[in-house]
Design an enzyme around this catalytic site. Sequence first.
Site, PDB file in Angstrom:
ATOM      1  N   GLU A  20     -35.813 -90.105 -18.506  1.00 51.24           N
ATOM      2  CA  GLU A  20     -36.595 -88.994 -17.931  1.00 51.24           C
ATOM      3  C   GLU A  20     -38.053 -89.412 -17.887  1.00 51.24           C
ATOM      4  O   GLU A  20     -38.604 -89.885 -18.875  1.00 51.24           O
ATOM      5  CB  GLU A  20     -36.460 -87.728 -18.787  1.00 51.24           C
ATOM      6  CG  GLU A  20     -37.224 -86.558 -18.158  1.00 51.24           C
ATOM      7  CD  GLU A  20     -37.258 -85.300 -19.022  1.00 51.24           C
ATOM      8  OE1 GLU A  20     -36.222 -84.628 -19.116  1.00 51.24           O
ATOM      9  OE2 GLU A  20     -38.325 -85.007 -19.597  1.00 51.24           O
TER      10      GLU A  20
ATOM     11  N   ASP B  51     -32.276 -87.089 -21.491  1.00 45.16           N
ATOM     12  CA  ASP B  51     -33.656 -87.325 -21.930  1.00 45.16           C
ATOM     13  C   ASP B  51     -33.718 -88.082 -23.252  1.00 45.16           C
ATOM     14  O   ASP B  51     -34.645 -87.899 -24.033  1.00 45.16           O
ATOM     15  CB  ASP B  51     -34.434 -85.999 -22.002  1.00 45.16           C
ATOM     16  CG  ASP B  51     -33.917 -85.071 -23.083  1.00 45.16           C
ATOM     17  OD1 ASP B  51     -32.764 -85.265 -23.535  1.00 45.16           O
ATOM     18  OD2 ASP B  51     -34.660 -84.172 -23.495  1.00 45.16           O
TER      19      ASP B  51
HETATM   20  P1  0O2 Z   1     -39.689 -82.849 -25.792  1.00 43.84           P
HETATM   21  O1  0O2 Z   1     -39.865 -82.889 -27.255  1.00 43.84           O
HETATM   22  O2  0O2 Z   1     -40.984 -82.940 -25.035  1.00 43.84           O
HETATM   23  O3  0O2 Z   1     -38.642 -83.771 -25.280  1.00 43.84           O
HETATM   24  P2  0O2 Z   1     -33.472 -79.583 -20.791  1.00 43.84           P
HETATM   25  O4  0O2 Z   1     -33.849 -79.039 -22.150  1.00 43.84           O
HETATM   26  O5  0O2 Z   1     -34.163 -80.884 -20.492  1.00 43.84           O
HETATM   27  O6  0O2 Z   1     -31.997 -79.665 -20.574  1.00 43.84           O
HETATM   28  P3  0O2 Z   1     -34.931 -78.135 -18.737  1.00 43.84           P
HETATM   29  O7  0O2 Z   1     -35.733 -76.945 -19.171  1.00 43.84           O
HETATM   30  O8  0O2 Z   1     -34.217 -78.017 -17.447  1.00 43.84           O
HETATM   31  O9  0O2 Z   1     -33.875 -78.441 -19.848  1.00 43.84           O
HETATM   32  O10 0O2 Z   1     -35.836 -79.416 -18.669  1.00 43.84           O
HETATM   33  P4  0O2 Z   1     -37.207 -79.577 -17.929  1.00 43.84           P
HETATM   34  O11 0O2 Z   1     -37.639 -78.351 -17.245  1.00 43.84           O
HETATM   35  O12 0O2 Z   1     -37.059 -80.805 -17.105  1.00 43.84           O
HETATM   36  O13 0O2 Z   1     -38.215 -79.797 -19.142  1.00 43.84           O
HETATM   37  C1  0O2 Z   1     -37.968 -80.675 -20.168  1.00 43.84           C
HETATM   38  C2  0O2 Z   1     -39.259 -81.187 -20.795  1.00 43.84           C
HETATM   39  O14 0O2 Z   1     -40.414 -80.876 -20.014  1.00 43.84           O
HETATM   40  C3  0O2 Z   1     -39.564 -80.598 -22.149  1.00 43.84           C
HETATM   41  O15 0O2 Z   1     -38.880 -81.334 -23.105  1.00 43.84           O
HETATM   42  C4  0O2 Z   1     -41.067 -80.750 -22.269  1.00 43.84           C
HETATM   43  O16 0O2 Z   1     -41.421 -82.077 -22.624  1.00 43.84           O
HETATM   44  C5  0O2 Z   1     -41.513 -80.494 -20.843  1.00 43.84           C
HETATM   45  N1  0O2 Z   1     -41.778 -79.062 -20.609  1.00 43.84           N
HETATM   46  C6  0O2 Z   1     -41.036 -78.232 -19.848  1.00 43.84           C
HETATM   47  N2  0O2 Z   1     -41.564 -77.000 -19.826  1.00 43.84           N
HETATM   48  C7  0O2 Z   1     -42.676 -77.043 -20.602  1.00 43.84           C
HETATM   49  C8  0O2 Z   1     -43.661 -76.058 -20.975  1.00 43.84           C
HETATM   50  O17 0O2 Z   1     -43.615 -74.889 -20.605  1.00 43.84           O
HETATM   51  N3  0O2 Z   1     -44.672 -76.481 -21.793  1.00 43.84           N
HETATM   52  C9  0O2 Z   1     -44.770 -77.766 -22.226  1.00 43.84           C
HETATM   53  N4  0O2 Z   1     -45.796 -78.065 -23.013  1.00 43.84           N
HETATM   54  N5  0O2 Z   1     -43.827 -78.698 -21.912  1.00 43.84           N
HETATM   55  C10 0O2 Z   1     -42.815 -78.349 -21.111  1.00 43.84           C
HETATM   56  P5  0O2 Z   1     -38.373 -80.692 -24.444  1.00 43.84           P
HETATM   57  O18 0O2 Z   1     -36.945 -81.047 -24.621  1.00 43.84           O
HETATM   58  O19 0O2 Z   1     -38.719 -79.237 -24.516  1.00 43.84           O
HETATM   59  O20 0O2 Z   1     -39.179 -81.391 -25.558  1.00 43.84           O
END
Ligand code: 0O2
Length: 220
Positions: free
Chosen positions: A148, A82
């Site tokens: 991403e 990402d």
């Molecule tokens: P940022 O600052 O937005 O980039 P990963 O951490 O990617 O390895 P995961 O959990 O498998 O792990 O990734 P997933 O589910 O694809 O989600 C990654 C991103 O989706 C997050 O990035 C958020 O942008 C968004 N997201 C996921 N869950 C939530 C949620 O519950 N609430 C909100 N508001 N956004 C969410 P980052 O890295 O957290 O932050």
Amino acid sequence: ERTGSELEFVRELGGLLLMHKFAVDELLTKLRIWSEEFDYAHEHDPIEHIASRIKRPESIMQKLRRKGLPVTLASARDHLTDIAGVRVVCPFVSDVYLIRDLIRRNGMEIVQTKDYIAEPKPNGYRSLHLLIRVPVHLSDRVEKVTAEIQLRTIAMDFWAAVERKIFDKSGGAPRPEFSGELKAAADAAADLDARMKGLHELKALAREVVPDGIEGLGGE
Ligand code: 0O2
């Protein structure tokens, strides 16, 4: 304060971040073309707005540490998917899947799909997450760069943006007494999407009927 090896890592990161910026630029150009093209050809623009970001060196280091990975260039390149992030916000749920199909049909391989619209997260989060390989056309070669892409409706985006404001990542999981309300708000956003879809369909139907239907009834 950064250590010597951290400073060295940040210096090395330059080229990698630039490649990811190019991937975002390629993707944004395609998305903007489709947005204008559909607006012109179908009188419906499937994109409300687009946001993009390149992960900052500080966040890259934090994420590598969180995952227990070495803070090196190779490790960032091989394990973080990402670094390039694009968020596409659409009027309707159907537009989300339309954009997904356009990506697939236009030379960008989808290597992973997480459909949190079909299966929302326990807190209510909804969005379609894709990992895609974007071909970046350099002067002497084409490089495929992973990006991403998060696709969601305006209602889903509203929920996610405000949820992030209330429960920022550093605060950990929301306390159980908030989860019910948070989920209810997500359900309300999903309901709003369904209602807007209904209105959109009604309008399309009315358009078909109006010319010889209503007008044909004539004046009483
Ligand atoms: P940022 O600052 O937005 O980039 P990963 O951490 O990617 O390895 P995961 O959990 O498998 O792990 O990734 P997933 O589910 O694809 O989600 C990654 C991103 O989706 C997050 O990035 C958020 O942008 C968004 N997201 C996921 N869950 C939530 C949620 O519950 N609430 C909100 N508001 N956004 C969410 P980052 O890295 O957290 O932050």
